[in-house]
Scaffold this motif. Structure first.
Motif, short mmCIF file in Angstrom:
data_model
loop_
_atom_site.label_atom_id
_atom_site.label_comp_id
_atom_site.label_asym_id
_atom_site.label_seq_id
_atom_site.Cartn_x
_atom_site.Cartn_y
_atom_site.Cartn_z
N THR A 90 1.20 -1.41 -0.12
CA THR A 90 0.08 0.17 -0.37
C THR A 90 1.14 0.86 0.19
O THR A 90 0.19 2.23 0.11
N GLY A 91 1.68 1.30 -0.26
CA GLY A 91 3.02 2.13 0.24
C GLY A 91 3.28 2.84 1.42
O GLY A 91 3.75 3.91 1.10
N GLN A 92 2.93 1.73 2.43
CA GLN A 92 3.49 2.88 3.95
C GLN A 92 4.89 3.16 4.58
O GLN A 92 5.43 3.11 4.55
N THR A 93 5.14 1.81 3.79
CA THR A 93 6.86 1.33 3.58
C THR A 93 7.20 1.18 1.86
O THR A 93 6.69 0.21 1.34
N ASP A 94 8.00 1.22 1.63
CA ASP A 94 9.65 0.51 0.51
C ASP A 94 9.04 -1.22 0.69
O ASP A 94 9.94 -1.27 -0.85
N PHE A 95 9.80 -1.91 1.53
CA PHE A 95 9.92 -3.66 1.39
C PHE A 95 9.22 -3.87 2.71
O PHE A 95 9.04 -3.41 3.81
N GLY A 96 8.83 -4.66 2.57
CA GLY A 96 8.70 -5.31 4.38
C GLY A 96 8.63 -7.17 3.75
O GLY A 96 8.92 -7.33 2.52
N GLY A 97 8.45 -7.69 4.96
CA GLY A 97 9.13 -9.05 5.12
C GLY A 97 7.94 -9.84 5.79
O GLY A 97 7.40 -9.65 6.41
N ALA A 98 8.03 -10.87 5.28
CA ALA A 98 6.67 -12.41 5.42
C ALA A 98 7.31 -13.74 5.23
O ALA A 98 7.74 -13.35 4.19
N PHE A 99 6.48 -14.47 5.98
CA PHE A 99 6.49 -15.83 5.04
C PHE A 99 5.77 -15.63 3.79
O PHE A 99 4.98 -15.40 3.28
N ASN A 100 6.47 -17.03 3.10
CA ASN A 100 6.03 -17.34 1.04
C ASN A 100 4.90 -17.15 1.32
O ASN A 100 4.32 -16.98 0.65
N GLY A 101 4.03 -18.46 2.30
CA GLY A 101 3.06 -18.56 2.23
C GLY A 101 1.77 -16.58 2.09
O GLY A 101 1.00 -17.36 1.21
N ALA A 102 2.35 -16.44 2.88
CA ALA A 102 1.75 -14.96 3.12
C ALA A 102 2.16 -14.37 1.80
O ALA A 102 1.18 -13.73 1.16
N VAL A 103 2.97 -14.23 1.52
CA VAL A 103 3.43 -13.50 0.03
C VAL A 103 2.67 -14.43 -1.64
O VAL A 103 2.00 -13.76 -2.05
N VAL A 104 2.83 -15.24 -1.55
CA VAL A 104 1.66 -15.83 -2.12
C VAL A 104 0.86 -15.69 -2.54
O VAL A 104 -0.29 -14.85 -3.57
N LYS A 105 -0.14 -15.50 -0.68
CA LYS A 105 -1.36 -14.97 -0.91
C LYS A 105 -1.87 -13.60 -1.34
O LYS A 105 -2.68 -12.99 -2.34
N LEU A 106 -0.76 -12.49 -0.58
CA LEU A 106 -1.21 -10.92 -1.63
C LEU A 106 -0.78 -10.99 -2.72
O LEU A 106 -1.94 -10.11 -3.39
N ILE A 107 0.26 -11.92 -3.02
CA ILE A 107 -0.02 -11.84 -4.61
C ILE A 107 -1.46 -11.98 -5.24
O ILE A 107 -1.84 -11.71 -6.76
N SER A 108 -1.50 -13.07 -4.75
CA SER A 108 -2.67 -14.05 -5.38
C SER A 108 -3.97 -12.87 -5.73
O SER A 108 -4.89 -13.16 -6.13
N ALA A 109 -4.11 -12.81 -4.19
CA ALA A 109 -5.28 -10.95 -4.06
C ALA A 109 -4.97 -10.52 -5.01
O ALA A 109 -6.27 -9.01 -5.48
N GLY A 110 -3.54 -10.16 -6.19
CA GLY A 110 -4.18 -8.84 -6.89
C GLY A 110 -2.88 -7.80 -6.60
O GLY A 110 -2.48 -6.79 -7.42
N ALA A 111 -1.98 -8.00 -5.66
CA ALA A 111 -1.29 -6.89 -5.15
C ALA A 111 0.03 -7.36 -6.45
O ALA A 111 0.80 -8.26 -5.93
N PRO A 112 0.71 -5.89 -6.71
CA PRO A 112 1.61 -5.99 -7.83
C PRO A 112 3.35 -5.65 -6.70
O PRO A 112 3.84 -4.94 -7.03
N VAL A 113 3.14 -6.80 -5.84
CA VAL A 113 4.15 -6.92 -5.14
C VAL A 113 5.50 -7.67 -6.06
O VAL A 113 4.69 -8.38 -6.62
#
Length: 352
Positions: A90-113
């Motif tokens: 959402t642009g509140q920070t420039d990078f963020g880190g998480a468990f890879n399952g959470a990354v998959v879910k966020l990108i699958s929901a349409g987040a352009p990261v």
């Protein structure tokens, strides 16, 4: 350091996290604009969230001088990987880190990261365990039915490994909800277990070692027991940021990669001493005593490079749970090694 405050327990479900992921995806278009967008110079400042009492790899990389004139700007702390990557999306920070399952879910929901580098993992020294009281009747997966498992956040590493453990011990997908997941602040998890507010505590790193040193608890299983060594989480940046700031992105990712290898090759005592100095200098009123328990970052691949296998296990997990559709995402589309200047041992082993 003893915890004296009474922990606050918050029951919840993975669905709440999934809803937040969708919100993050919808808001991702509001990402940070930079000078590069108008043809100007790339940004030299990266906003991020830290973790209390810990030194993250980007913080270590900056201190080691690997970022050159690129600087970090701390905007606060987090205890949740999913929240951290949503902030990046959402642009509140420039990078963020998480468990890879959470990354998959966020990108699958349409987040352009895009995932750009692994930053934590599991090995024989650094792992997350699931602990019960010494006299607990819980001895097997089936004993967890109706019991409360305390974890730092939902929809992330701890819950995914718990589900994997249950399924490998005969639980059908529809039975997983019979084990209750409770969100507990990490610093309160041991206390919650000892006060019998939860029956199982997820503990890793410093908090695990301190709890074991105090005695009275025993392991049920760990992610290392279950899955062996693997890289478990990645840093993500928005596609927009990577396009507008490719040189800054390369400095950041390559600097983190160098920090991974510095920590891997340096004496443990030296890493701990340097981390303690970083914490003291940043002046956030933190205790450095817990750093003595640090062992490794656990990143499996050289320089934190990412492979398809980094994500495939969790794609399969999310698909089995109905959180994403079969074929909805491909591992190769979730990440890039383009900004990682640290050489791979075998060019064929990673995606360029």
């Amino acid at each position: 350091m003893p915890v004296t405050s009474r922990p606050v327990l918050r029951p919840s479900s993975r669905r709440q996290f999934l809803a937040l992921a969708a919100i993050g995806a919808a808001a991702a278009a509001c990402g940070r604009a930079t000078a590069a967008e108008g043809g100007g110079a790339e940004t030299k400042k990266l906003r991020y969230q830290g973790w209390v009492g810990q030194v993250t790899l980007p913080e270590l990389a900056e201190d080691l001088g690997y970022f050159g004139d690129v600087r970090l700007e701390w905007v606060g702390n987090t205890v949740s990987g999913p929240q951290d990557i949503q902030s990046a999306a959402t642009g509140q920070t420039d990078f963020g880190g998480a468990f890879n399952g959470a990354v998959v879910k966020l990108i699958s929901a349409g987040a352009p990261v895009k995932a750009a580098i692994s930053y934590y993992g599991v090995d024989a020294a650094s792992f997350n365990g699931y602990y019960v009281l010494e006299d607990s009747p819980i001895r097997s997966a089936r004993d967890l039915i109706g019991k409360k498992v305390g974890m730092n956040t939902l929809g992330a590493h701890v819950e995914a490994v718990l589900d994997t453990y249950l399924q490998r011990n005969g639980f059908a997908a529809g039975e997983l909800g019979r084990v209750e997941r409770i969100v507990v602040p990490p610093v309160n998890t041991e206390q919650s277990l000892r006060q019998k507010q939860i029956e199982v505590a997820s503990l890793g790193g410093v908090l695990r070692d301190k709890a074991l040193a105090a005695g009275g608890i025993r392991p049920l299983f760990s992610d290392f027991d279950l899955l062996g060594a693997f890289s478990a989480g990645t840093y993500v940046l928005t596609n927009r940021f990577l396009k507008q700031n490719p040189n800054t992105a390369r400095v950041f990712v390559t600097g983190v990669a160098k920090a991974i290898e510095w920590a891997r090759s340096s004496p443990r005592e030296e890493v701990i001493a340097r981390s303690a100095e970083i914490i003291k200098r940043r002046g956030r009123n933190e205790d450095v005593a817990a750093l003595q328990y640090w062992k490794s970052f656990g990143v499996a691949e050289p320089g934190g490079r990412i492979t398809d296998g980094t994500f495939q296990l969790w794609i399969d997990w999310l698909t089995a749970h109905g959180d994403i559709k079969a074929g909805q995402v491909k591992a190769a589309d979730l990440y890039t090694n383009r900004f990682n200047g640290y050489p791979a041992v075998s060019p064929s082993a990673v995606r360029s």
